[in-house]
Design a protein around this motif. Sequence first.
Motif, PDB file in Angstrom:
ATOM      1  N   ILE A   3       0.810  -1.222   0.000  1.00  0.00           N
ATOM      2  CA  ILE A   3       0.000   0.000   0.000  1.00  0.00           C
ATOM      3  C   ILE A   3       0.845   1.275   0.000  1.00  0.00           C
ATOM      4  N   ILE A   4       2.144   1.185   0.199  1.00  0.00           N
ATOM      5  CA  ILE A   4       3.014   2.361   0.229  1.00  0.00           C
ATOM      6  C   ILE A   4       3.522   2.629  -1.180  1.00  0.00           C
ATOM      7  N   ARG A   5       3.349   3.875  -1.650  1.00  0.00           N
ATOM      8  CA  ARG A   5       3.778   4.259  -2.989  1.00  0.00           C
ATOM      9  C   ARG A   5       4.507   5.594  -2.927  1.00  0.00           C
TER      10      ARG A   5
END
Length: 607
Positions: A3-5
């Motif tokens: 979920i981290i971008r």
Amino acid sequence: MDIIRLLPDSVANQIAAGEVIQRPASVIKELVENSIDAGAHNIDVSVVDAGRTSIQVIDDGKGMSDTDARLSFERHATSKIQQAEDLFTLHTMGFRGEALASIAAVAQVTLKTRTIDDEVGTELHIEGSNVVSQEPIACPVGSNFTIENLFFNIPARRKFLKSNATEMNNIMQAFERIALVYPDVAFSIRSNGTELLHLNPSNTHQRICDVFGKRINQELVPVETETTLCTIKGYVATPQNAKKKGCHQYFFVNGRYMKHPYFHKAVMSAYDRLIPEGEQVSYFLYLTVNPENIDVNIHPVKTEIKFDNEQAIWQIIMATVRDAIGRYTGATSLDFDQEGKPNIPVFTPDENTIAKAPHIDFNPNYNPFKGATINNSSSRPSAKGWEELFPSPQTSDIKHQPSAINPQPSFTSQLSTLNCQLSLLQQPYKGRYILCEGENGMVIIDQHRASQRVLFERYKQAFEEHNAHTQKVLFPEVIQFPASYSDQLPSTLEELQHLGFDISNLGGGSYSINGVPAGLGGMDATKLVGELVNETIEQGVRASEEVHTILALGLAKRAATPVGEIMSPEDTENLIKQLFECSTQKYTPDGKLILTEIPDDELLKKF
């Protein structure tokens, strides 16, 4: 699922820009500082709609090549430092390489620039961090930045900008902070085509007078000292020019404006017991410190600076300012140099040289009228027995006679509005509190605050009815306002005229005070008008009703009966009657208690 971008560069730049570019004044600060670092001798600033529509900064610095112009808008691209160690030897205003990238992320930017070695310059267009075009152009040496539609791509930020008057005031403050520290550079600033300030190259003292008016020259005392820790130069105001509002207080270190509450206390400590409590003084202090002993890389705005020896510099500032004030007041100093002076022996008294107090002998029974005879007139009767003709008054007779020296008036007056029997002393208790006997106890009224409430409602009514009376002054006084007040000043002065002030514009930021409201003839007109204007503009109010309230309250506070002033019983009674004719009797317009009641049972408990 991951979920981290990484955020896109455009979004990251907009987030980072929020720390550097907070309002139009931030844009002007960053661009003008870059012009200073580029060695400019002339800097022109022009804004439209307080920077909302456009901001233009033109300088005659060394300019940039086409490659440097393109690279300057990249984040962390700078010519000021090369390595981390350079942060501790800074001699430039900028160094982080974030200003232009932050501006380009939230505005539409046009740059025209040329170096002295290039025959043609370059023109660059950027919108929201995206380069739109870049092409050669004929332009003078230096840089010409045009910033349009600030926060066009961040509507939330644009919506939270203040009124044009408030934003223009912030722009002028940012502009003045740079102009004051570089007096050898020529500056000019325009708002909507109107020139607000034009500053020619000069020295520090002249630059201060050019920015804040010539009258400030009468207030300033020079300050200068040099130590191993720092060098301090500048000017401070005399104690006689202390005031509650509108003081100009500036600290600069190594050519950079800074905010430092700790050093501010050092300056005010030097004025201890010289100015009334709650009042301030103006000061312009320029500190020069070894760059290795300070850290300016605390916040992107670079107005917060850390010092290695804050306590020692605090002591130096206080001692320097105190010494300057002492030299201004002409305080005498002890001279221990006795060379060439006459040798005066020291007096050492002994038993034979001790002076004795004089003693007077008299006969208490001596009466010059007894036994006296008149030689030149034998027909006149003798003065013998004169005591019987003029008998001495008896003590019982004096006891019931009214005193002719210090009469003690005692009277009562019935106030229907208060519904209490008012028993006034010869004067209010401690020159402040009026004591009344109420139905259920003692009523205590603050004389000063009661006068505030009465005058406030009187001035507020004068605003609404425009029927204030003006009292002409014998000699008109001139007051100077800074250029940062130019937008709000006309409307504020118009409101003051409704109060009874007669003020005319002399041009160049100077105004003549020809009359004051009736009843204020003994007050300092320039100080009164200056404080009222400062309070109104600093609070940034626009609605006429709010302006009326602020001006009426400010004038009432200054014109109210001072604490400790002796009022006659008639004046005291009249004040109470006027108080109970007001819409509110218990509180002042700013919420302070005017009167209180102590019930009888509570008084009985005390005994």
